[in-house]
Design a protein around this motif. Structure first.
Motif, PDB file in Angstrom:
ATOM      1  N   PRO A  63       0.761  -1.203   0.027  1.00 17.35           N
ATOM      2  CA  PRO A  63       0.249   0.140   0.035  1.00 17.35           C
ATOM      3  C   PRO A  63       1.010   1.170   0.058  1.00 17.35           C
ATOM      4  CG  PRO A  63      -0.359  -1.311   1.973  1.00 17.35           C
ATOM      5  CD  PRO A  63       0.808  -2.062   1.264  1.00 17.35           C
ATOM      6  N   ARG A  64       2.060   1.338   0.571  1.00 15.81           N
ATOM      7  CA  ARG A  64       2.782   2.440   0.616  1.00 15.81           C
ATOM      8  C   ARG A  64       3.462   2.517  -0.685  1.00 15.81           C
ATOM      9  NH1 ARG A  64       6.555   4.731   5.440  1.00 15.81           N
ATOM     10  NH2 ARG A  64       7.653   6.304   4.289  1.00 15.81           N
ATOM     11  N   LEU A  65       3.810   1.671  -1.256  1.00 18.47           N
ATOM     12  CA  LEU A  65       4.612   1.594  -2.581  1.00 18.47           C
ATOM     13  C   LEU A  65       3.369   2.417  -3.669  1.00 18.47           C
ATOM     14  CD1 LEU A  65       6.404  -1.610  -2.881  1.00 18.47           C
ATOM     15  CD2 LEU A  65       7.457   0.922  -2.639  1.00 18.47           C
ATOM     16  N   LEU A  66       2.032   1.832  -3.671  1.00 16.65           N
ATOM     17  CA  LEU A  66       1.117   2.313  -4.479  1.00 16.65           C
ATOM     18  C   LEU A  66       0.764   3.731  -4.093  1.00 16.65           C
ATOM     19  CD1 LEU A  66      -1.280  -0.822  -4.662  1.00 16.65           C
ATOM     20  CD2 LEU A  66       0.218   0.031  -6.445  1.00 16.65           C
ATOM     21  N   ILE A  67       0.678   3.940  -2.896  1.00 16.56           N
ATOM     22  CA  ILE A  67       0.016   5.371  -2.471  1.00 16.56           C
ATOM     23  C   ILE A  67       1.306   6.395  -2.987  1.00 16.56           C
ATOM     24  CG2 ILE A  67       0.914   5.562  -0.260  1.00 16.56           C
ATOM     25  CD1 ILE A  67      -2.420   6.644  -1.575  1.00 16.56           C
ATOM     26  N   THR A  68       2.528   5.902  -2.893  1.00 16.16           N
ATOM     27  CA  THR A  68       3.711   6.998  -2.993  1.00 16.16           C
ATOM     28  C   THR A  68       3.498   7.120  -4.528  1.00 16.16           C
ATOM     29  OG1 THR A  68       4.814   5.978  -1.534  1.00 16.16           O
ATOM     30  CG2 THR A  68       6.288   7.134  -3.120  1.00 16.16           C
ATOM     31  N   CYS A  69       3.430   6.126  -5.325  1.00 15.40           N
ATOM     32  CA  CYS A  69       3.459   6.141  -6.989  1.00 15.40           C
ATOM     33  C   CYS A  69       2.154   7.145  -7.348  1.00 15.40           C
ATOM     34  CB  CYS A  69       3.442   4.808  -7.602  1.00 15.40           C
ATOM     35  SG  CYS A  69       3.606   4.854  -9.322  1.00 15.40           S
ATOM     36  N   LEU A  70       1.230   6.899  -6.701  1.00 16.78           N
ATOM     37  CA  LEU A  70      -0.013   7.550  -7.189  1.00 16.78           C
ATOM     38  C   LEU A  70       0.216   9.133  -6.971  1.00 16.78           C
ATOM     39  CD1 LEU A  70      -2.916   5.283  -6.025  1.00 16.78           C
ATOM     40  CD2 LEU A  70      -2.181   5.682  -8.535  1.00 16.78           C
ATOM     41  N   ALA A  71       0.566   9.259  -5.847  1.00 11.01           N
ATOM     42  CA  ALA A  71       0.794  10.748  -5.400  1.00 11.01           C
ATOM     43  C   ALA A  71       1.751  11.338  -5.945  1.00 11.01           C
ATOM     44  CB  ALA A  71       1.353  10.703  -3.961  1.00 11.01           C
ATOM     45  N   LEU A 285       2.390  14.537 -26.117  1.00 13.58           N
ATOM     46  CA  LEU A 285       3.403  13.770 -26.285  1.00 13.58           C
ATOM     47  C   LEU A 285       4.204  13.577 -24.799  1.00 13.58           C
ATOM     48  CD1 LEU A 285       5.302  15.084 -29.291  1.00 13.58           C
ATOM     49  CD2 LEU A 285       4.462  12.862 -28.988  1.00 13.58           C
ATOM     50  N   TYR A 286       4.331  14.777 -23.984  1.00 14.04           N
ATOM     51  CA  TYR A 286       5.085  14.984 -22.682  1.00 14.04           C
ATOM     52  C   TYR A 286       4.148  14.535 -21.685  1.00 14.04           C
ATOM     53  CZ  TYR A 286       3.357  19.369 -20.839  1.00 14.04           C
ATOM     54  OH  TYR A 286       2.581  20.454 -20.376  1.00 14.04           O
ATOM     55  N   LEU A 287       2.792  14.543 -21.571  1.00 16.36           N
ATOM     56  CA  LEU A 287       1.951  14.455 -20.559  1.00 16.36           C
ATOM     57  C   LEU A 287       1.993  13.015 -19.895  1.00 16.36           C
ATOM     58  CD1 LEU A 287       0.098  16.472 -18.952  1.00 16.36           C
ATOM     59  CD2 LEU A 287      -1.741  15.244 -20.139  1.00 16.36           C
ATOM     60  N   PRO A 288       2.128  11.895 -20.792  1.00 14.49           N
ATOM     61  CA  PRO A 288       2.167  10.707 -20.144  1.00 14.49           C
ATOM     62  C   PRO A 288       3.455  10.238 -19.800  1.00 14.49           C
ATOM     63  CG  PRO A 288       1.104  10.539 -22.297  1.00 14.49           C
ATOM     64  CD  PRO A 288       1.768  11.959 -22.187  1.00 14.49           C
ATOM     65  N   ILE A 289       4.581  10.843 -20.156  1.00 16.13           N
ATOM     66  CA  ILE A 289       5.849  10.726 -19.533  1.00 16.13           C
ATOM     67  C   ILE A 289       6.055  11.367 -18.384  1.00 16.13           C
ATOM     68  CG2 ILE A 289       8.248  11.013 -20.091  1.00 16.13           C
ATOM     69  CD1 ILE A 289       7.811  10.809 -23.092  1.00 16.13           C
ATOM     70  N   CYS A 290       5.357  12.537 -18.296  1.00 14.05           N
ATOM     71  CA  CYS A 290       5.509  13.459 -16.993  1.00 14.05           C
ATOM     72  C   CYS A 290       4.701  12.589 -16.042  1.00 14.05           C
ATOM     73  CB  CYS A 290       4.814  14.710 -17.362  1.00 14.05           C
ATOM     74  SG  CYS A 290       4.347  15.930 -15.992  1.00 14.05           S
ATOM     75  N   LEU A 291       3.672  12.088 -16.347  1.00 18.14           N
ATOM     76  CA  LEU A 291       2.550  11.267 -15.305  1.00 18.14           C
ATOM     77  C   LEU A 291       3.643  10.240 -14.567  1.00 18.14           C
ATOM     78  CD1 LEU A 291      -0.242  11.444 -14.236  1.00 18.14           C
ATOM     79  CD2 LEU A 291      -0.510   9.490 -15.687  1.00 18.14           C
ATOM     80  N   LEU A 292       4.196   9.339 -15.686  1.00 18.52           N
ATOM     81  CA  LEU A 292       4.970   8.233 -15.148  1.00 18.52           C
ATOM     82  C   LEU A 292       6.192   8.580 -14.236  1.00 18.52           C
ATOM     83  CD1 LEU A 292       4.681   5.848 -18.270  1.00 18.52           C
ATOM     84  CD2 LEU A 292       3.633   5.762 -15.997  1.00 18.52           C
ATOM     85  N   LEU A 293       6.962   9.850 -14.979  1.00 16.21           N
ATOM     86  CA  LEU A 293       8.306  10.187 -14.193  1.00 16.21           C
ATOM     87  C   LEU A 293       8.041  10.709 -12.680  1.00 16.21           C
ATOM     88  CD1 LEU A 293      10.334  12.349 -16.643  1.00 16.21           C
ATOM     89  CD2 LEU A 293      11.145  10.741 -15.253  1.00 16.21           C
ATOM     90  N   GLY A 294       6.852  11.350 -12.429  1.00 16.08           N
ATOM     91  CA  GLY A 294       6.610  11.800 -11.308  1.00 16.08           C
ATOM     92  C   GLY A 294       6.172  10.781 -10.241  1.00 16.08           C
ATOM     93  N   GLY A 295       5.498   9.775 -10.728  1.00 15.29           N
ATOM     94  CA  GLY A 295       5.235   8.537  -9.875  1.00 15.29           C
ATOM     95  C   GLY A 295       6.594   7.806  -9.390  1.00 15.29           C
ATOM     96  N   TRP A 296       7.602   7.739 -10.640  1.00 14.89           N
ATOM     97  CA  TRP A 296       8.751   6.956 -10.283  1.00 14.89           C
ATOM     98  C   TRP A 296       9.747   7.943  -9.381  1.00 14.89           C
ATOM     99  CZ3 TRP A 296      13.974   7.905 -12.566  1.00 14.89           C
ATOM    100  CH2 TRP A 296      14.937   7.003 -12.163  1.00 14.89           C
ATOM    101  N   LEU A 297       9.750   9.276  -9.656  1.00 12.79           N
ATOM    102  CA  LEU A 297      10.441  10.054  -8.847  1.00 12.79           C
ATOM    103  C   LEU A 297      10.321   9.972  -7.362  1.00 12.79           C
ATOM    104  CD1 LEU A 297      10.952  13.443 -10.932  1.00 12.79           C
ATOM    105  CD2 LEU A 297      12.613  11.713 -10.469  1.00 12.79           C
ATOM    106  N   LEU A 298       8.875   9.913  -7.003  1.00 16.40           N
ATOM    107  CA  LEU A 298       8.556   9.996  -5.797  1.00 16.40           C
ATOM    108  C   LEU A 298       8.647   8.656  -5.064  1.00 16.40           C
ATOM    109  CD1 LEU A 298       7.603  11.785  -3.327  1.00 16.40           C
ATOM    110  CD2 LEU A 298       5.031  11.199  -3.955  1.00 16.40           C
ATOM    111  N   LEU A 299       8.619   7.578  -5.985  1.00 16.22           N
ATOM    112  CA  LEU A 299       8.936   6.261  -5.491  1.00 16.22           C
ATOM    113  C   LEU A 299      10.122   5.945  -5.123  1.00 16.22           C
ATOM    114  CD1 LEU A 299       6.842   3.715  -5.176  1.00 16.22           C
ATOM    115  CD2 LEU A 299       7.683   3.121  -7.605  1.00 16.22           C
TER     116      LEU A 299
END
Length: 339
Positions: A63-71, A285-299
């Motif tokens: 749950p922590r991993l998922l909530i961090t990625c979503l946030a 173009l950049y929106l999907p990459i931005c979304l995934l980058l944000g999840g990965w950075l905080l994760l």
């Protein structure tokens, strides 16, 4: 029309970021104070683990991993919206005071509500949204001129001032509170991921489920808003209406993330910039990459931070700030405070 080569490049980045997120989650599942060997992850995931292994994985780590990625995704998307709407590369829900507004609302709620915060998992995002919305509205009104319209640099400066003032307000609010509640607010201010149970996952996920498609539908409008106002008006765009709708989406996304991760800045600043650097400035173009980058950075930040120092680790907000603050200064010099 978007060239086929850029579409292929976008897909490669999306696949790579998905792989990085999954890899980081696997690392996070096994890495921590309570031992859970990596060769036991798959058996535990399919229900063949011991009680201890299943408790560690399903009640603590997952749950922590998922909530961090979503946030992280929510913060990144919020930052991307704000940068397009304000036409300012320095816009971010943390730097312009939206996170602090949500934080004050959560602080008041936590200090004066008769029950514990954990019992209000589904109400907290709404509480944060109200605080963030009030703050964003005041900042927008103060930064808006009748003749000049929305002034991006003025919005940033007013937002920074509001952020500092609201952080001071939180300190005043907790100065006479109980020790346990003071500890919680202090962790929130540092950007500590605290909503780590399944109810918080289900409380935040619907906001992304609704707002991500909404922002995607508005991607053409975001492209126009990031240009000169005269160009946007010339093609018939209703500036005030589109700005208002997208700002509401940005505030809601930031509030949802802030309600479970605390005051984390710079994710919404870095993720859109990095996405634009690798694929270009076109929103589609950049929106999907931005979304995934944000999840990965905080994760990554939370995975490193919670295992860096025993027993409670370093808040993810501190880890992100160590990277984000120098990047913010770089952008500040690059834009020369007036670009």
């Amino acid at each position: 029309m978007i060239p086929t080569s850029l579409r292929r490049k976008q897909k490669r980045w999306i696949y790579m970021l998905f792989a990085l997120i999954l890899f980081t989650m696997v690392i996070g599942m096994g890495w921590g104070p309570a031992s859970l060997s990596y060769d036991r992850l798959i058996p535990t995931l399919i229900g063949l683990g011991t009680f201890k292994e299943e408790f560690i994985l399903f009640s603590v780590r997952l749950p922590r991993l998922l909530i961090t990625c979503l946030a992280g995704m929510a913060l990144a998307l919020s930052g991307g919206i704000l940068q397009s709407v304000t036409r300012n590369d320095l816009a971010d829900p943390g730097t312009i005071g939206i996170n602090s507004g949500a934080g004050v609302a959560i602080t008041v709620f936590f200090l004066f509500a008769p029950l514990e915060v954990g019992n209000f998992a589904y109400a907290i995002p709404f509480v944060a949204f109200v605080g963030a919305l009030v703050t964003a509205s005041v900042i927008y009104v103060l930064a808006y001129g009748r003749r000049t319209g929305l002034q991006p640099m003025r919005l940033i400066l007013i937002g920074v001032g509001f952020s500092a003032a609201l952080s001071g307000m939180m300190i005043i609010l907790i100065s006479s509170a109980e020790r346990q509640k003071v500890d919680f607010i202090a962790k929130w201010l540092a950007g500590s991921v605290w909503g780590v149970d399944w109810p918080f996952v289900w409380a935040v996920f619907p906001w992304l489920l609704i707002l991500v498609p909404f922002v995607w539908i508005k991607s053409n409008q975001m492209n126009l808003l990031s240009m000169d106002e005269a160009v946007a008006i010339g093609v018939g765009l209703q500036l005030n209406r589109e700005r208002l709708l997208l700002l509401l989406a940005a505030v809601a996304l930031a509030a949802a993330a802030t309600s479970v991760t605390g005051g984390i800045a710079f994710v919404g600043l870095m993720a859109p910039h990095l996405a634009k650097a690798v694929i270009g400035h076109r929103t589609q173009l950049y929106l999907p990459i931005c979304l995934l980058l944000g999840g990965w950075l905080l994760l990554v930040a939370d995975t490193i931070g919670r295992n860096l120092v025993d027993p409670e680790g370093v808040p993810a907000g501190v880890i992100v700030s160590l990277i984000g603050a120098p990047y913010f200064i770089y952008l500040l010099f690059k834009n020369r405070l007036g670009y």
